[in-house]
Design a protein around this motif. Structure first.
Motif, PDB file in Angstrom:
ATOM      1  N   THR A   1      17.844   4.325   8.364  1.00 13.97           N
ATOM      2  CA  THR A   1      18.429   3.148   8.780  1.00 13.97           C
ATOM      3  C   THR A   1      18.034   2.170   7.797  1.00 13.97           C
ATOM      4  OG1 THR A   1      19.594   1.910  10.374  1.00 13.97           O
ATOM      5  CG2 THR A   1      17.314   2.300  10.515  1.00 13.97           C
ATOM      6  N   VAL A   2      18.465   0.927   7.967  1.00 14.67           N
ATOM      7  CA  VAL A   2      18.204  -0.224   7.106  1.00 14.67           C
ATOM      8  C   VAL A   2      18.840  -1.676   7.667  1.00 14.67           C
ATOM      9  CG1 VAL A   2      20.129  -0.063   5.347  1.00 14.67           C
ATOM     10  CG2 VAL A   2      18.042  -1.212   4.902  1.00 14.67           C
ATOM     11  N   VAL A   3      18.252  -2.692   7.376  1.00 15.96           N
ATOM     12  CA  VAL A   3      19.147  -4.046   7.555  1.00 15.96           C
ATOM     13  C   VAL A   3      19.875  -4.226   6.267  1.00 15.96           C
ATOM     14  CG1 VAL A   3      18.796  -6.439   8.108  1.00 15.96           C
ATOM     15  CG2 VAL A   3      17.084  -4.696   9.268  1.00 15.96           C
ATOM     16  N   ALA A   4      21.233  -4.311   6.734  1.00 20.01           N
ATOM     17  CA  ALA A   4      21.987  -4.443   5.679  1.00 20.01           C
ATOM     18  C   ALA A   4      21.592  -5.863   4.954  1.00 20.01           C
ATOM     19  CB  ALA A   4      23.516  -4.277   6.129  1.00 20.01           C
ATOM     20  N   SER A   5      22.246  -5.908   3.693  1.00 21.52           N
ATOM     21  CA  SER A   5      21.860  -6.905   2.625  1.00 21.52           C
ATOM     22  C   SER A   5      22.749  -8.133   2.907  1.00 21.52           C
ATOM     23  CB  SER A   5      21.891  -6.398   1.188  1.00 21.52           C
ATOM     24  OG  SER A   5      20.764  -5.549   1.073  1.00 21.52           O
ATOM     25  N   ALA A   6      23.312  -8.080   4.061  1.00 15.82           N
ATOM     26  CA  ALA A   6      24.375  -9.560   4.336  1.00 15.82           C
ATOM     27  C   ALA A   6      24.916  -9.281   5.644  1.00 15.82           C
ATOM     28  CB  ALA A   6      25.266  -9.659   3.197  1.00 15.82           C
ATOM     29  N   ASN A   7      25.139 -10.272   6.243  1.00 16.09           N
ATOM     30  CA  ASN A   7      25.707 -10.256   7.562  1.00 16.09           C
ATOM     31  C   ASN A   7      27.109 -10.447   7.518  1.00 16.09           C
ATOM     32  OD1 ASN A   7      23.255  -9.886   9.158  1.00 16.09           O
ATOM     33  ND2 ASN A   7      22.692 -11.985   9.200  1.00 16.09           N
ATOM     34  N   HIS A   8      27.784  -9.308   8.285  1.00 13.63           N
ATOM     35  CA  HIS A   8      29.375  -9.369   8.020  1.00 13.63           C
ATOM     36  C   HIS A   8      30.036  -9.067   9.239  1.00 13.63           C
ATOM     37  CE1 HIS A   8      29.460  -9.915   3.698  1.00 13.63           C
ATOM     38  NE2 HIS A   8      28.779  -9.064   3.559  1.00 13.63           N
ATOM     39  N   MET A   9      29.186  -9.006  10.531  1.00  9.45           N
ATOM     40  CA  MET A   9      29.504  -8.627  11.790  1.00  9.45           C
ATOM     41  C   MET A   9      28.990  -9.496  12.873  1.00  9.45           C
ATOM     42  SD  MET A   9      29.329  -5.083  13.961  1.00  9.45           S
ATOM     43  CE  MET A   9      27.904  -4.780  13.403  1.00  9.45           C
ATOM     44  N   ALA A  10      29.738 -10.138  13.772  1.00  4.79           N
ATOM     45  CA  ALA A  10      29.115 -10.957  14.887  1.00  4.79           C
ATOM     46  C   ALA A  10      28.904  -9.993  16.057  1.00  4.79           C
ATOM     47  CB  ALA A  10      30.449 -11.918  15.299  1.00  4.79           C
ATOM     48  N   PRO A  11      27.845 -10.565  16.893  1.00  4.29           N
ATOM     49  CA  PRO A  11      27.677 -10.005  18.103  1.00  4.29           C
ATOM     50  C   PRO A  11      28.954  -9.749  18.757  1.00  4.29           C
ATOM     51  CG  PRO A  11      26.702 -12.067  18.218  1.00  4.29           C
ATOM     52  CD  PRO A  11      27.427 -12.022  16.711  1.00  4.29           C
ATOM     53  N   TRP A  12      29.218  -8.680  19.705  1.00  8.23           N
ATOM     54  CA  TRP A  12      30.218  -8.552  20.446  1.00  8.23           C
ATOM     55  C   TRP A  12      30.697  -9.678  21.277  1.00  8.23           C
ATOM     56  CZ3 TRP A  12      34.110  -5.513  19.665  1.00  8.23           C
ATOM     57  CH2 TRP A  12      35.293  -5.492  20.823  1.00  8.23           C
ATOM     58  N   GLY A  13      31.967 -10.227  20.982  1.00  6.75           N
ATOM     59  CA  GLY A  13      32.587 -11.403  21.292  1.00  6.75           C
ATOM     60  C   GLY A  13      32.229 -12.620  20.814  1.00  6.75           C
ATOM     61  N   GLY A  14      31.370 -12.616  19.843  1.00  9.61           N
ATOM     62  CA  GLY A  14      31.088 -13.777  18.896  1.00  9.61           C
ATOM     63  C   GLY A  14      31.744 -14.031  17.782  1.00  9.61           C
ATOM     64  N   THR A  15      31.633 -15.141  16.970  1.00 12.54           N
ATOM     65  CA  THR A  15      32.112 -15.350  15.676  1.00 12.54           C
ATOM     66  C   THR A  15      31.013 -15.758  14.670  1.00 12.54           C
ATOM     67  OG1 THR A  15      32.317 -17.615  16.018  1.00 12.54           O
ATOM     68  CG2 THR A  15      34.252 -16.371  16.710  1.00 12.54           C
ATOM     69  N   ASP A  16      29.808 -15.747  14.866  1.00 11.00           N
ATOM     70  CA  ASP A  16      28.910 -15.957  13.858  1.00 11.00           C
ATOM     71  C   ASP A  16      28.216 -14.646  13.330  1.00 11.00           C
ATOM     72  OD1 ASP A  16      28.883 -18.689  14.396  1.00 11.00           O
ATOM     73  OD2 ASP A  16      27.340 -18.917  15.574  1.00 11.00           O
ATOM     74  N   SER A  17      28.338 -14.501  12.081  1.00 10.02           N
ATOM     75  CA  SER A  17      27.846 -13.230  11.478  1.00 10.02           C
ATOM     76  C   SER A  17      26.166 -13.167  11.457  1.00 10.02           C
ATOM     77  CB  SER A  17      28.376 -13.302   9.829  1.00 10.02           C
ATOM     78  OG  SER A  17      29.734 -13.192   9.814  1.00 10.02           O
ATOM     79  N   LEU A  18      25.970 -12.683  12.765  1.00 12.86           N
ATOM     80  CA  LEU A  18      24.319 -12.256  12.578  1.00 12.86           C
ATOM     81  C   LEU A  18      23.949 -10.836  12.569  1.00 12.86           C
ATOM     82  CD1 LEU A  18      24.039 -15.052  15.666  1.00 12.86           C
ATOM     83  CD2 LEU A  18      23.421 -15.373  12.999  1.00 12.86           C
ATOM     84  N   LEU A  19      24.922 -10.120  12.322  1.00 11.21           N
ATOM     85  CA  LEU A  19      24.475  -8.519  12.261  1.00 11.21           C
ATOM     86  C   LEU A  19      25.260  -8.083  10.783  1.00 11.21           C
ATOM     87  CD1 LEU A  19      25.433  -7.315  15.924  1.00 11.21           C
ATOM     88  CD2 LEU A  19      23.226  -7.717  15.069  1.00 11.21           C
ATOM     89  N   GLY A  20      24.332  -7.085  10.438  1.00  9.02           N
ATOM     90  CA  GLY A  20      24.692  -6.610   9.285  1.00  9.02           C
ATOM     91  C   GLY A  20      25.568  -5.204   9.557  1.00  9.02           C
ATOM     92  N   THR A  21      26.197  -4.343   8.668  1.00 11.92           N
ATOM     93  CA  THR A  21      26.625  -2.998   8.617  1.00 11.92           C
ATOM     94  C   THR A  21      25.580  -2.193   9.119  1.00 11.92           C
ATOM     95  OG1 THR A  21      26.703  -2.672   6.228  1.00 11.92           O
ATOM     96  CG2 THR A  21      28.604  -3.644   7.270  1.00 11.92           C
ATOM     97  N   ASN A  22      24.545  -2.503   9.221  1.00 11.82           N
ATOM     98  CA  ASN A  22      23.240  -1.600   9.426  1.00 11.82           C
ATOM     99  C   ASN A  22      23.676  -0.107   9.707  1.00 11.82           C
ATOM    100  OD1 ASN A  22      22.199  -4.165   9.496  1.00 11.82           O
ATOM    101  ND2 ASN A  22      21.559  -4.176  11.460  1.00 11.82           N
ATOM    102  N   PRO A  23      23.630   0.669   8.708  1.00 15.18           N
ATOM    103  CA  PRO A  23      24.021   2.099   8.783  1.00 15.18           C
ATOM    104  C   PRO A  23      23.192   3.008   9.391  1.00 15.18           C
ATOM    105  CG  PRO A  23      23.089   1.914   6.687  1.00 15.18           C
ATOM    106  CD  PRO A  23      23.033   0.434   7.389  1.00 15.18           C
ATOM    107  N   LEU A  24      23.571   4.197   9.972  1.00 13.99           N
ATOM    108  CA  LEU A  24      22.759   5.385  10.209  1.00 13.99           C
ATOM    109  C   LEU A  24      23.200   6.494   9.540  1.00 13.99           C
ATOM    110  CD1 LEU A  24      20.821   6.513  12.317  1.00 13.99           C
ATOM    111  CD2 LEU A  24      22.870   6.943  13.706  1.00 13.99           C
ATOM    112  N   ALA A  25      22.191   7.101   8.822  1.00 18.36           N
ATOM    113  CA  ALA A  25      22.511   8.355   8.087  1.00 18.36           C
ATOM    114  C   ALA A  25      21.448   9.485   8.646  1.00 18.36           C
ATOM    115  CB  ALA A  25      22.335   8.211   6.796  1.00 18.36           C
ATOM    116  N   ILE A  26      21.985  10.644   8.844  1.00 15.39           N
ATOM    117  CA  ILE A  26      21.240  11.787   9.220  1.00 15.39           C
ATOM    118  C   ILE A  26      21.526  13.293   8.494  1.00 15.39           C
ATOM    119  CG2 ILE A  26      20.826  13.402  11.242  1.00 15.39           C
ATOM    120  CD1 ILE A  26      21.531  10.995  13.128  1.00 15.39           C
ATOM    121  N   ALA A  27      20.598  13.687   7.836  1.00 13.05           N
ATOM    122  CA  ALA A  27      20.629  14.889   7.053  1.00 13.05           C
ATOM    123  C   ALA A  27      19.869  16.076   7.573  1.00 13.05           C
ATOM    124  CB  ALA A  27      20.419  14.560   5.597  1.00 13.05           C
ATOM    125  N   ILE A  28      20.673  17.311   7.799  1.00 13.68           N
ATOM    126  CA  ILE A  28      20.258  18.532   8.197  1.00 13.68           C
ATOM    127  C   ILE A  28      20.012  19.495   7.307  1.00 13.68           C
ATOM    128  CG2 ILE A  28      20.179  20.209  10.183  1.00 13.68           C
ATOM    129  CD1 ILE A  28      21.568  18.096  11.982  1.00 13.68           C
TER     130      ILE A  28
END
Length: 343
Positions: A130-157
């Motif tokens: 996982t990583v902190v995305a290199s820009a914020n494009h999501m708001a906390p749920w119910g908000g409008t300020d972009s304070l969260l990134g797309t912060n992905p999760l990748a798992i490989a087996i």
């Protein structure tokens, strides 16, 4: 493609080894279908290098913090190079301890999460990234300020000689790179990807993406997942999170202080790898052959399309849209390297 990317990075000051490794990891994204995270990003990376936002000659170092824990100091290098070192470190530690948690800081955008989650696979290990995305494009749920990134999760087996099981997902409905891809091609986005931050109405014009916020997967659950993953990759690594995140799409000069996490698990510490693979295969077949809803032709599992696409593109080449080829041709002229289409 690898040679083209490597030549461009050499021109920008990379060592031969770093230029080649960066090219390998970037093109792996293209081969596996992550088109918005591969060579598509090269012009942007070059802009940041030229503006002083990232370091072409990083001295990447590793500090062992505990028997199964390490920190990679990226020296503001390209994220792919930082994660390459993190992958080597995670495998080395997991061989000793059975598990490794490797944090990384002072890094940059690193492209496709699946590429890095797959780094432990050749050693027979599960990878989690996982990583902190290199820009914020999501708001906390119910908000409008972009304070969260797309912060992905990748798992490989790992699955031995068979295709690995690979999940790679943004915590938003789509990655912002996908939005940029639509902007490049001039195609509208479907409703449900973004909303206007002021009105809450659907936003479908990718050229107006600065006015919008990406929607999380699963409503409040996706927002919460982005928050928790961001805290693990950001504050835990003394890396950027929340308001401290630099939008690398709009700012080429400011150091991003990007943080990542890579976890490696040695399957052999749990059970014989062949027995594990056989058991996973049995369950995957149950899922694949289970009853389908009306209109569903096939149940697809994580990593199937990725593996198929990689085989096809390795044999037939990677399709690149004309607008991107034009950008890459201009970049080749600036760097004095052979154009991609002439190789």
């Amino acid at each position: 493609m690898i040679g083209f990317v490597a030549d461009v990075f050499r021109h920008e000051g990379f060592s031969d080894a770093h230029a080649r490794r960066a090219g390998e990891l970037m093109v792996e994204a293209d081969l596996t279908g992550a088109d918005s995270h591969g060579i598509f990003r090269l012009p942007q990376y070059v802009r940041r290098l030229r503006a002083g936002g990232s370091n072409p000659r990083p001295a990447i170092t590793v500090k062992r913090l505990a028997p199964a824990v390490a920190m990679v100091e990226g020296d503001n290098g390209l994220g792919h190079l930082v994660m390459s070192q993190a992958g080597e470190t995670a495998v080395e530690i997991a061989k000793e301890a059975g598990v490794a948690w490797v944090g990384a800081r002072r890094s940059n955008h690193a492209g496709s999460g699946a590429v890095h989650a797959c780094l432990p696979l050749p050693a027979g290990m599960i990878g989690i990234y996982t990583v902190v995305a290199s820009a914020n494009h999501m708001a906390p749920w119910g908000g409008t300020d972009s304070l969260l990134g797309t912060n992905p999760l990748a798992i490989a087996i790992p699955m031995g000689d068979a295709d690995p099981v690979v999940l790679d997902m943004a915590t938003t409905v789509v990655s912002y790179g996908t939005v940029k891809g639509h902007a490049l091609l001039g195609t509208p986005m479907p409703e449900g990807w973004m909303v206007d931050a002021k009105t809450g109405e659907p936003l479908t014009d990718p050229k107006r993406s600065k006015d919008g916020i990406l929607l999380p997967i699963g409503g409040y659950k996706g927002s919460g997942l982005a928050l928790m993953l961001g805290l693990l990759a950001g504050p835990l690594n003394r890396a950027a999170f929340g308001r401290d995140v630099v939008d690398f799409n709009a700012d080429d000069r400011t150091v991003t202080e990007t943080g990542h996490v890579l976890i490696a698990l040695d399957v052999a510490r749990f059970l014989d790898p062949k027995a594990f693979q056989a058991e996973v295969t049995r369950h995957l077949e149950d899922l694949r052959n289970s009853a389908r809803l009306p209109g569903v032709e096939r149940i697809r599992l994580p990593g199937e399309m990725r593996a198929t696409r990689r085989r096809e593109r390795a044999a037939q080449g990677v399709p690149l849209p004309a607008p991107l080829m034009a950008q890459l041709d201009r970049l080749a002229e600036e760097c004095g390297v052979t154009k991609l289409g002439e190789r």
